[in-house]
Design a protein around this motif. Sequence first.
Motif, PDB file in Angstrom:
ATOM      1  N   MET A 108     -17.880  -5.593   0.054  1.00 39.67           N
ATOM      2  CA  MET A 108     -17.489  -4.283   0.581  1.00 39.67           C
ATOM      3  C   MET A 108     -18.708  -3.556   1.092  1.00 39.67           C
ATOM      4  O   MET A 108     -19.340  -2.779   0.369  1.00 39.67           O
ATOM      5  CB  MET A 108     -16.847  -3.462  -0.550  1.00 39.67           C
ATOM      6  N   SER A 109     -19.144  -3.851   2.209  1.00 35.84           N
ATOM      7  CA  SER A 109     -20.351  -3.196   2.722  1.00 35.84           C
ATOM      8  C   SER A 109     -19.972  -1.842   3.322  1.00 35.84           C
ATOM      9  O   SER A 109     -18.943  -1.695   3.977  1.00 35.84           O
ATOM     10  CB  SER A 109     -20.988  -4.088   3.792  1.00 35.84           C
ATOM     11  N   GLY A 110     -20.860  -0.940   3.101  1.00 40.23           N
ATOM     12  CA  GLY A 110     -20.593   0.414   3.599  1.00 40.23           C
ATOM     13  C   GLY A 110     -21.290   0.679   4.931  1.00 40.23           C
ATOM     14  O   GLY A 110     -21.484   1.828   5.309  1.00 40.23           O
ATOM     15  N   SER A 111     -21.697  -0.417   5.635  1.00 32.75           N
ATOM     16  CA  SER A 111     -22.437  -0.204   6.909  1.00 32.75           C
ATOM     17  C   SER A 111     -21.511   0.192   8.083  1.00 32.75           C
ATOM     18  O   SER A 111     -21.899   0.979   8.944  1.00 32.75           O
ATOM     19  CB  SER A 111     -23.212  -1.501   7.234  1.00 32.75           C
ATOM     20  N   GLY A 112     -20.377  -0.334   8.142  1.00 29.07           N
ATOM     21  CA  GLY A 112     -19.494  -0.029   9.266  1.00 29.07           C
ATOM     22  C   GLY A 112     -18.942   1.407   9.155  1.00 29.07           C
ATOM     23  O   GLY A 112     -19.206   2.134   8.183  1.00 29.07           O
ATOM     24  N   PRO A 113     -18.249   1.802  10.161  1.00 29.99           N
ATOM     25  CA  PRO A 113     -17.626   3.141  10.101  1.00 29.99           C
ATOM     26  C   PRO A 113     -16.605   3.200   8.972  1.00 29.99           C
ATOM     27  O   PRO A 113     -15.978   2.208   8.646  1.00 29.99           O
ATOM     28  CB  PRO A 113     -16.943   3.286  11.443  1.00 29.99           C
ATOM     29  N   ALA A 114     -16.503   4.349   8.476  1.00 28.33           N
ATOM     30  CA  ALA A 114     -15.606   4.487   7.335  1.00 28.33           C
ATOM     31  C   ALA A 114     -14.166   4.219   7.789  1.00 28.33           C
ATOM     32  O   ALA A 114     -13.692   4.766   8.777  1.00 28.33           O
ATOM     33  CB  ALA A 114     -15.688   5.905   6.766  1.00 28.33           C
ATOM     34  N   VAL A 115     -13.644   3.367   7.125  1.00 22.11           N
ATOM     35  CA  VAL A 115     -12.262   2.999   7.422  1.00 22.11           C
ATOM     36  C   VAL A 115     -11.412   3.631   6.351  1.00 22.11           C
ATOM     37  O   VAL A 115     -11.651   3.472   5.166  1.00 22.11           O
ATOM     38  CB  VAL A 115     -12.080   1.463   7.445  1.00 22.11           C
ATOM     39  N   ARG A 116     -10.558   4.334   6.861  1.00 26.25           N
ATOM     40  CA  ARG A 116      -9.695   5.006   5.913  1.00 26.25           C
ATOM     41  C   ARG A 116      -8.666   4.012   5.442  1.00 26.25           C
ATOM     42  O   ARG A 116      -7.898   3.457   6.228  1.00 26.25           O
ATOM     43  CB  ARG A 116      -9.013   6.214   6.570  1.00 26.25           C
ATOM     44  N   VAL A 117      -8.681   3.798   4.292  1.00 28.54           N
ATOM     45  CA  VAL A 117      -7.716   2.851   3.708  1.00 28.54           C
ATOM     46  C   VAL A 117      -6.819   3.634   2.788  1.00 28.54           C
ATOM     47  O   VAL A 117      -7.290   4.337   1.886  1.00 28.54           O
ATOM     48  CB  VAL A 117      -8.439   1.733   2.933  1.00 28.54           C
ATOM     49  N   SER A 118      -5.618   3.526   3.063  1.00 30.85           N
ATOM     50  CA  SER A 118      -4.690   4.191   2.159  1.00 30.85           C
ATOM     51  C   SER A 118      -3.882   3.142   1.447  1.00 30.85           C
ATOM     52  O   SER A 118      -3.420   2.198   2.049  1.00 30.85           O
ATOM     53  CB  SER A 118      -3.772   5.141   2.931  1.00 30.85           C
ATOM     54  N   ILE A 119      -3.791   3.365   0.311  1.00 30.16           N
ATOM     55  CA  ILE A 119      -3.113   2.385  -0.545  1.00 30.16           C
ATOM     56  C   ILE A 119      -1.994   3.088  -1.252  1.00 30.16           C
ATOM     57  O   ILE A 119      -2.177   4.201  -1.781  1.00 30.16           O
ATOM     58  CB  ILE A 119      -4.090   1.794  -1.557  1.00 30.16           C
ATOM     59  N   GLU A 120      -0.922   2.496  -1.173  1.00 34.90           N
ATOM     60  CA  GLU A 120       0.144   3.043  -1.983  1.00 34.90           C
ATOM     61  C   GLU A 120       0.693   1.958  -2.860  1.00 34.90           C
ATOM     62  O   GLU A 120       0.715   0.810  -2.487  1.00 34.90           O
ATOM     63  CB  GLU A 120       1.233   3.691  -1.114  1.00 34.90           C
ATOM     64  N   SER A 121       1.155   2.430  -3.896  1.00 37.07           N
ATOM     65  CA  SER A 121       1.671   1.429  -4.849  1.00 37.07           C
ATOM     66  C   SER A 121       3.009   0.926  -4.373  1.00 37.07           C
ATOM     67  O   SER A 121       3.732   1.604  -3.649  1.00 37.07           O
ATOM     68  CB  SER A 121       1.803   2.048  -6.227  1.00 37.07           C
ATOM     69  N   SER A 122       3.229  -0.267  -4.729  1.00 38.81           N
ATOM     70  CA  SER A 122       4.548  -0.818  -4.378  1.00 38.81           C
ATOM     71  C   SER A 122       5.620  -0.037  -5.102  1.00 38.81           C
ATOM     72  O   SER A 122       5.447   0.386  -6.230  1.00 38.81           O
ATOM     73  CB  SER A 122       4.601  -2.312  -4.736  1.00 38.81           C
ATOM     74  N   CYS A 123       6.657   0.136  -4.343  1.00 40.35           N
ATOM     75  CA  CYS A 123       7.705   0.962  -4.930  1.00 40.35           C
ATOM     76  C   CYS A 123       8.599   0.171  -5.855  1.00 40.35           C
ATOM     77  O   CYS A 123       9.662   0.664  -6.255  1.00 40.35           O
ATOM     78  CB  CYS A 123       8.565   1.583  -3.818  1.00 40.35           C
ATOM     79  N   GLU A 124       8.115  -1.003  -6.099  1.00 45.56           N
ATOM     80  CA  GLU A 124       8.984  -1.816  -6.948  1.00 45.56           C
ATOM     81  C   GLU A 124       8.991  -1.246  -8.335  1.00 45.56           C
ATOM     82  O   GLU A 124       7.946  -1.043  -8.936  1.00 45.56           O
ATOM     83  CB  GLU A 124       8.442  -3.250  -6.963  1.00 45.56           C
ATOM     84  N   LYS A 125      10.150  -0.978  -8.797  1.00 52.89           N
ATOM     85  CA  LYS A 125      10.236  -0.420 -10.126  1.00 52.89           C
ATOM     86  C   LYS A 125      10.562  -1.529 -11.086  1.00 52.89           C
ATOM     87  O   LYS A 125      11.143  -2.539 -10.736  1.00 52.89           O
ATOM     88  CB  LYS A 125      11.315   0.681 -10.159  1.00 52.89           C
ATOM     89  N   GLN A 126      10.201  -1.275 -12.238  1.00 53.60           N
ATOM     90  CA  GLN A 126      10.423  -2.298 -13.292  1.00 53.60           C
ATOM     91  C   GLN A 126      11.881  -2.309 -13.690  1.00 53.60           C
ATOM     92  O   GLN A 126      12.521  -1.249 -13.770  1.00 53.60           O
ATOM     93  CB  GLN A 126       9.552  -1.999 -14.515  1.00 53.60           C
ATOM     94  N   VAL A 127      12.348  -3.423 -13.874  1.00 55.80           N
ATOM     95  CA  VAL A 127      13.750  -3.539 -14.254  1.00 55.80           C
ATOM     96  C   VAL A 127      13.861  -3.320 -15.739  1.00 55.80           C
ATOM     97  O   VAL A 127      13.169  -3.944 -16.545  1.00 55.80           O
ATOM     98  CB  VAL A 127      14.275  -4.958 -13.902  1.00 55.80           C
ATOM     99  N   GLN A 128      14.705  -2.438 -15.996  1.00 48.74           N
ATOM    100  CA  GLN A 128      14.882  -2.177 -17.412  1.00 48.74           C
ATOM    101  C   GLN A 128      16.000  -3.019 -17.983  1.00 48.74           C
ATOM    102  O   GLN A 128      15.870  -3.611 -19.038  1.00 48.74           O
ATOM    103  CB  GLN A 128      15.165  -0.683 -17.656  1.00 48.74           C
ATOM    104  N   GLU A 129      17.092  -2.985 -17.192  1.00 50.40           N
ATOM    105  CA  GLU A 129      18.257  -3.657 -17.718  1.00 50.40           C
ATOM    106  C   GLU A 129      19.064  -4.193 -16.568  1.00 50.40           C
ATOM    107  O   GLU A 129      19.151  -3.547 -15.535  1.00 50.40           O
ATOM    108  CB  GLU A 129      19.078  -2.654 -18.540  1.00 50.40           C
ATOM    109  N   VAL A 130      19.649  -5.308 -16.784  1.00 39.08           N
ATOM    110  CA  VAL A 130      20.582  -5.861 -15.804  1.00 39.08           C
ATOM    111  C   VAL A 130      21.939  -5.900 -16.467  1.00 39.08           C
ATOM    112  O   VAL A 130      22.105  -6.601 -17.475  1.00 39.08           O
ATOM    113  CB  VAL A 130      20.185  -7.286 -15.341  1.00 39.08           C
ATOM    114  N   SER A 131      22.833  -5.078 -15.858  1.00 36.79           N
ATOM    115  CA  SER A 131      24.153  -5.016 -16.505  1.00 36.79           C
ATOM    116  C   SER A 131      24.987  -6.220 -16.112  1.00 36.79           C
ATOM    117  O   SER A 131      24.568  -7.024 -15.289  1.00 36.79           O
ATOM    118  CB  SER A 131      24.849  -3.717 -16.101  1.00 36.79           C
TER     119      SER A 131
END
Lengths: 208, 645
Positions: free
Chosen positions: B1-24
């Motif tokens: 991860m070199s910091g020499s290049g222009p700052a690249v905005r990286v946005s990270i979002e978490s996967s919206c996958e939710k944990q399965v609690q129960e399967v009816s």
Amino acid sequence: MEAPPVSVLPITGGTINMMEYLLQGSVLDQALESLLHRLRGLCDNMEPETFADHELVYLLKGQQGNPFLLRARRSLSHPTVPWHLRYLGQPEVGDKSRHALVRNCVDVATSHSLPDFLNEMGFRMDHEFVAKGHIFRRGVLKVVVSKLSRILVPGNTENTEPLSLSYLVELSVLVPAGQDTMSEDMRSFAEQLKPLVHLEKIDPKRHM
Amino acid sequence: MSGSGPAVRVSIESSCEKQVQEVSLDGMETYVPPLSMSQNLAKLAQRIDFGQGSDSDEEGAETEPRDPQEWGKQEPEEDEATVKFQPSLWPWDSVRNNLRSSLTEMCVLYDVLSVVKEKKYMALDPVSQDPSAGKTPQVFQLISKKKSLATAAQLLLKGADKLSKSVAENQENRRQRDFNSELLRLRSQWKLRKVGDKILGDLSYRSAGSLFPHAGTFEVIKNTDIDLDKKLPEDYCPLNVQIPSDLEGSAYIKVSIQKQAPDIGDLGTVSLFRRQPKAKAGTQPWHVKLEAAQNVLLCKEIFAQLSREAVQIKSQIPHIVVKNQIISQPFPGLQLSISLCHSTGEKKNQRASPEKPKPDDHLYVLEHNLHQLMREFHKQTLSSIVMPHPASAPFGHKRQRMAGPMAYDKAEISNLQQNEGLLEKIIKQAKHIFLRSRTARTIDSLASRIEDPQIQAHWSNINDVYESSVKVLITSQGYEQICKSIQLQLNIGVEQIRVVHRDGRVITLSHQEQELQDFLLSQMSQHQVHAVQQLAKVMGWHVLSFSNHVGLGSVESIGNASAITVASSNGEYAISVRNGPESGCKVLVQFPRSQSKELPKSDVIQDGKWNHLRGPYKEVHWSKMEGRNFVYKMELLMAALTPCP
């Protein structure tokens, strides 16, 4: 006839006045072996000699006080050997410094008819005993280690019981009367036996 | 991860996958409600260890290098999370700083590890250990090694110390130790006993049966007169024995036979001493000394016994005992001297003897026999014959004890006692030796003097001290098988010689030398005549008469003359021989009448046959006869007179 040639063996019986020098002591039965070893080393180098004798003591009671005593002795291990008759006089009351008991001694070898002869002469047998043991010599010194046994049935020498649990040790020399050189030799010999057995002058009168 | 290049905005979002609690049962999934912001933050904050400082980043980086990528992914997520809430969470600044620094560290570590793995830009080489870095463990090792070595060295030094000390002690106490070992060796060969603080020994023969009154005690002393600094001499012995002064030196008993000394004042001299035998190498000096002293004691005892007997025993010619010599006369004209030669060693015999004694004057055999006889006497006193049975009886030979009961008379008693003392035995032995040597000399002188007939002597190897034997043969050279009629067996005893002839006669000769010589000469002359007899048988001549002791002719001073007459086979010739020891031999030949010229013619004899009878005698010049000895000559004569067939 010419005089017989001189023999260098000690002359015995030549004169009637022989003196016997005597020292006596005793050892217990357990100490016999060590005493025999000691004597074997100190005395002349000969094969050890054992003996078994039967002694009879005869008394002639006269009108006077003291009876006359004779000792008749025969060998049980050598039956054909002559009997031995012995008279022992009173111990000499010479100087007290003399280390051994000195008394007049007459020794006679006799034939086998001695008991009958003595009976005929008027002697009566006082007591008898059996003596068995070992005899050693050193020059003219004689060492006799004997076990005295009482005879239970008179005349039967097989049936005996020991008088005590010890052995009588006697050191004796026979010299013609007049010579007094032997007591020193006897004393030095007795010194060499000192821790095992104490040989000393025992006056028989004191123990009567 | 070199910091020499222009700052690249990286946005990270978490996967919206939710944990399965129960399967009816109908397939409906019940999700776990996602965490709200605050819940999420709280969860993350719980993870942070506020107790650790910034140094622990390294360790933290070391301990969790496994998931750098996961960390790397999560870091920006957290970083974003914290950056978002920065203004409101100002107290979280330190947390943020710590997180950032740990991130940095982690990235660096990740870089390093990737570079190391690729090996394209960097390679790891082993670096020499900085000594200061491992200082602490190495010093410890050194110190521990030093300590252990020091302990080992100390032990070794202690041991070496002990050894050197003991060696030094050895050097110092060599005498002490040697004295004890020497004492042990001494004790293994000699009788020792301890009296007080002295060690005494007994070198007499008392324990072997001697009755000599000498005590024979010697003393064992420690040899302390030695200088430690100087080197010890070769024959140094830590033990010394002190023998009684009268047993010093060495002694021997000299027995010699001489012609009677004309001067009786010459007696009593100490004879010249022979050289002492050298001690064997390896024997201790004390042993040599003690043996010599014992020998002196034995010689003294022997001499004392001999002189006592010489004085007491009555004999026909008394023995003379002077100082250290005993002189007796075994034979008339002869002198036997037994002397005790004792030399103390240092001072030489001052007195010079008048003549030098011959080297073979000393009869060593008799000296040896004296020693043996003494030892035999010692043994006798120790024999069990002397022991009394019964025990109270006095010592003495058992046969003597029978004298009383068996009523021996004086003759029998004197028979029981020892008949011969030492002196008598030795005199008898000396007599025998002398007689034997003189007999040999006589025979030898005859043999060398007379050539015809020859005399041979065969001495037997096995002798007794009192008896020897020799077989004497008289033969003629070349005719041994024919003429062997004279064979004599001589038994040389103490005082006499007994001769047994082949024909059975027994003659006893005395000790005189002349008798033997005369006898042998007479036998030689008889031999010649016997030889003629045997020869006649061989040659076929007839023996007309034979006599061993002829009563005719001159009387011989030695023995008798013998004579023989033999006739030829046809009877024409006859030879008469007369031989005497002194007169020599005389040979006569009888011729037939026809051959003699001296006979007067007479007319009494008419028939011619009477001329064949034998007639007059003629003597033969025997000395001019050819032939090397008598029998040879006789054979030639017979052969000459035998007619040819």
